[in-house]
Design a protein around this motif. Structure first.
Motif, PDB file in Angstrom:
ATOM      1  N   PHE A 132     -55.745  -5.827  11.737  1.00 33.19           N
ATOM      2  CA  PHE A 132     -56.547  -6.843  11.053  1.00 33.19           C
ATOM      3  C   PHE A 132     -55.727  -8.126  11.076  1.00 33.19           C
ATOM      4  CE2 PHE A 132     -58.856  -3.823   7.879  1.00 33.19           C
ATOM      5  CZ  PHE A 132     -59.707  -3.416   8.870  1.00 33.19           C
ATOM      6  N   ALA A 133     -56.329  -9.220  11.503  1.00 33.49           N
ATOM      7  CA  ALA A 133     -55.602 -10.483  11.577  1.00 33.49           C
ATOM      8  C   ALA A 133     -56.476 -11.629  11.097  1.00 33.49           C
ATOM      9  CB  ALA A 133     -55.153 -10.742  13.008  1.00 33.49           C
ATOM     10  N   THR A 145     -54.383 -16.577  13.238  1.00 35.09           N
ATOM     11  CA  THR A 145     -53.127 -15.962  13.650  1.00 35.09           C
ATOM     12  C   THR A 145     -53.161 -15.686  15.151  1.00 35.09           C
ATOM     13  OG1 THR A 145     -52.868 -14.914  11.489  1.00 35.09           O
ATOM     14  CG2 THR A 145     -51.590 -14.000  13.298  1.00 35.09           C
ATOM     15  N   ASP A 146     -52.161 -16.170  15.857  1.00 32.28           N
ATOM     16  CA  ASP A 146     -52.083 -15.920  17.302  1.00 32.28           C
ATOM     17  C   ASP A 146     -51.726 -14.458  17.553  1.00 32.28           C
ATOM     18  OD1 ASP A 146     -52.684 -18.484  18.277  1.00 32.28           O
ATOM     19  OD2 ASP A 146     -50.633 -19.156  17.899  1.00 32.28           O
ATOM     20  N   ILE A 147     -52.582 -13.780  18.304  1.00 31.60           N
ATOM     21  CA  ILE A 147     -52.346 -12.391  18.691  1.00 31.60           C
ATOM     22  C   ILE A 147     -52.280 -12.366  20.209  1.00 31.60           C
ATOM     23  CG2 ILE A 147     -53.159 -10.013  18.582  1.00 31.60           C
ATOM     24  CD1 ILE A 147     -52.522 -11.218  15.819  1.00 31.60           C
ATOM     25  N   GLY A 148     -51.063 -12.253  20.720  1.00 33.50           N
ATOM     26  CA  GLY A 148     -50.863 -12.277  22.157  1.00 33.50           C
ATOM     27  C   GLY A 148     -50.445 -10.931  22.709  1.00 33.50           C
ATOM     28  N   ALA A 149     -50.156 -10.930  23.978  1.00 36.62           N
ATOM     29  CA  ALA A 149     -49.756  -9.708  24.677  1.00 36.62           C
ATOM     30  C   ALA A 149     -48.488  -9.101  24.073  1.00 36.62           C
ATOM     31  CB  ALA A 149     -49.546 -10.000  26.157  1.00 36.62           C
ATOM     32  N   ASP A 150     -47.597  -9.946  23.548  1.00 37.97           N
ATOM     33  CA  ASP A 150     -46.357  -9.427  22.963  1.00 37.97           C
ATOM     34  C   ASP A 150     -46.626  -8.515  21.780  1.00 37.97           C
ATOM     35  OD1 ASP A 150     -47.304 -11.619  21.500  1.00 37.97           O
ATOM     36  OD2 ASP A 150     -45.297 -12.376  21.009  1.00 37.97           O
ATOM     37  N   ILE A 151     -47.586  -8.881  20.951  1.00 38.61           N
ATOM     38  CA  ILE A 151     -47.951  -8.039  19.807  1.00 38.61           C
ATOM     39  C   ILE A 151     -48.663  -6.781  20.290  1.00 38.61           C
ATOM     40  CG2 ILE A 151     -49.424  -7.906  17.749  1.00 38.61           C
ATOM     41  CD1 ILE A 151     -48.685 -10.884  17.278  1.00 38.61           C
ATOM     42  N   ASN A 207     -50.487   2.240  20.536  1.00 40.61           N
ATOM     43  CA  ASN A 207     -51.658   3.032  20.145  1.00 40.61           C
ATOM     44  C   ASN A 207     -52.845   2.163  19.728  1.00 40.61           C
ATOM     45  OD1 ASN A 207     -50.304   5.520  20.508  1.00 40.61           O
ATOM     46  ND2 ASN A 207     -49.307   5.249  18.531  1.00 40.61           N
ATOM     47  N   LEU A 208     -52.706   0.846  19.882  1.00 34.57           N
ATOM     48  CA  LEU A 208     -53.733  -0.077  19.403  1.00 34.57           C
ATOM     49  C   LEU A 208     -55.059   0.130  20.132  1.00 34.57           C
ATOM     50  CD1 LEU A 208     -54.075  -2.423  17.386  1.00 34.57           C
ATOM     51  CD2 LEU A 208     -53.488  -3.978  19.256  1.00 34.57           C
ATOM     52  N   LYS A 209     -56.127   0.252  19.337  1.00 37.55           N
ATOM     53  CA  LYS A 209     -57.470   0.448  19.890  1.00 37.55           C
ATOM     54  C   LYS A 209     -58.405  -0.715  19.579  1.00 37.55           C
ATOM     55  CE  LYS A 209     -57.370   5.444  19.841  1.00 37.55           C
ATOM     56  NZ  LYS A 209     -56.493   6.150  18.986  1.00 37.55           N
ATOM     57  N   MET A 210     -58.099  -1.451  18.474  1.00 38.18           N
ATOM     58  CA  MET A 210     -58.990  -2.531  18.066  1.00 38.18           C
ATOM     59  C   MET A 210     -58.229  -3.617  17.327  1.00 38.18           C
ATOM     60  SD  MET A 210     -62.446  -2.419  15.701  1.00 38.18           S
ATOM     61  CE  MET A 210     -61.657  -2.364  14.120  1.00 38.18           C
ATOM     62  N   ILE A 211     -58.587  -4.857  17.616  1.00 41.44           N
ATOM     63  CA  ILE A 211     -58.107  -6.010  16.863  1.00 41.44           C
ATOM     64  C   ILE A 211     -59.320  -6.602  16.173  1.00 41.44           C
ATOM     65  CG2 ILE A 211     -57.036  -8.278  16.965  1.00 41.44           C
ATOM     66  CD1 ILE A 211     -55.798  -7.355  19.684  1.00 41.44           C
ATOM     67  N   ALA A 224     -56.129  -8.212  25.802  1.00 44.12           N
ATOM     68  CA  ALA A 224     -56.753  -7.067  25.130  1.00 44.12           C
ATOM     69  C   ALA A 224     -57.598  -6.263  26.117  1.00 44.12           C
ATOM     70  CB  ALA A 224     -57.602  -7.546  23.955  1.00 44.12           C
ATOM     71  N   ARG A 225     -58.380  -6.945  26.914  1.00 44.63           N
ATOM     72  CA  ARG A 225     -59.233  -6.271  27.902  1.00 44.63           C
ATOM     73  C   ARG A 225     -58.384  -5.467  28.886  1.00 44.63           C
ATOM     74  NH1 ARG A 225     -61.444 -10.525  29.931  1.00 44.63           N
ATOM     75  NH2 ARG A 225     -62.931 -10.714  28.227  1.00 44.63           N
ATOM     76  N   GLU A 226     -57.278  -6.037  29.325  1.00 48.71           N
ATOM     77  CA  GLU A 226     -56.389  -5.346  30.265  1.00 48.71           C
ATOM     78  C   GLU A 226     -55.805  -4.066  29.661  1.00 48.71           C
ATOM     79  OE1 GLU A 226     -53.546  -8.396  31.123  1.00 48.71           O
ATOM     80  OE2 GLU A 226     -54.870  -9.395  32.573  1.00 48.71           O
ATOM     81  N   ARG A 227     -55.722  -4.021  28.334  1.00 48.15           N
ATOM     82  CA  ARG A 227     -55.141  -2.866  27.636  1.00 48.15           C
ATOM     83  C   ARG A 227     -56.207  -1.968  27.006  1.00 48.15           C
ATOM     84  NH1 ARG A 227     -52.148  -7.098  27.997  1.00 48.15           N
ATOM     85  NH2 ARG A 227     -49.868  -6.995  28.084  1.00 48.15           N
ATOM     86  N   ASN A 228     -57.478  -2.230  27.320  1.00 51.65           N
ATOM     87  CA  ASN A 228     -58.611  -1.471  26.765  1.00 51.65           C
ATOM     88  C   ASN A 228     -58.625  -1.501  25.239  1.00 51.65           C
ATOM     89  OD1 ASN A 228     -59.724  -0.637  29.294  1.00 51.65           O
ATOM     90  ND2 ASN A 228     -58.044   0.829  29.452  1.00 51.65           N
ATOM     91  N   ILE A 229     -58.354  -2.667  24.677  1.00 47.76           N
ATOM     92  CA  ILE A 229     -58.380  -2.863  23.231  1.00 47.76           C
ATOM     93  C   ILE A 229     -59.634  -3.655  22.888  1.00 47.76           C
ATOM     94  CG2 ILE A 229     -57.202  -3.924  21.268  1.00 47.76           C
ATOM     95  CD1 ILE A 229     -54.571  -3.621  22.894  1.00 47.76           C
ATOM     96  N   TYR A 230     -60.426  -3.140  21.965  1.00 46.41           N
ATOM     97  CA  TYR A 230     -61.615  -3.850  21.503  1.00 46.41           C
ATOM     98  C   TYR A 230     -61.208  -5.012  20.609  1.00 46.41           C
ATOM     99  CZ  TYR A 230     -64.401   0.093  23.118  1.00 46.41           C
ATOM    100  OH  TYR A 230     -64.985   1.055  23.889  1.00 46.41           O
ATOM    101  N   VAL A 231     -61.957  -6.106  20.686  1.00 47.52           N
ATOM    102  CA  VAL A 231     -61.760  -7.265  19.818  1.00 47.52           C
ATOM    103  C   VAL A 231     -63.087  -7.525  19.115  1.00 47.52           C
ATOM    104  CG1 VAL A 231     -61.286  -9.740  19.727  1.00 47.52           C
ATOM    105  CG2 VAL A 231     -59.996  -8.286  21.307  1.00 47.52           C
TER     106      VAL A 231
END
Length: 100
Positions: free
Chosen positions: A50-51, A55-61, A67-71, A86-93
């Motif tokens: 949850f952000a 708040t900048d959420i970049g590739a480093d985070i 195990n991140l699945k969703m931001i 996020a898309r490259e890592r299959n993370i939903y936004v």
């Protein structure tokens, strides 16, 4: 399920519905003395982030949270989230469209 939250603890205490305490989840908060990356590194098992919308959420985070699945952006904006990373890592936004 573990949720890492970058927003203020007090805001969540006020708005968190009672039933949420019965859900099988653990919510942890970034301490004020931590950087965002440090908080992620100390909570690598978090599956949801949850952000605040500013708040900048970049590739480093994202890389610090394997195990991140969703931001989830707390507001309507999500332009501070690197959606390509996020898309490259299959993370939903997702965001809170219509919350304002």
């Amino acid at each position: 399920m573990k949720i890492l939250t970058f927003g203020p603890t007090d805001r969540y205490k006020v708005y968190k519905p009672d039933y949420a305490n019965q859900l099988p989840l653990e919510q942890v908060f970034r301490r004020p003395d931590q950087s965002y990356v440090q908080a992620a590194l100390e909570n690598q098992d978090a599956e949801i982030l949850f952000a605040d919308a500013i708040t900048d959420i970049g590739a480093d985070i994202m890389d610090a949270l394997p195990n991140l699945k969703m931001i989830h952006s707390e507001g309507v904006g999500y332009n501070c989230i690197d959606c390509t990373a996020a898309r490259e890592r299959n993370i939903y936004v997702c965001n809170n469209q219509g919350c304002n």
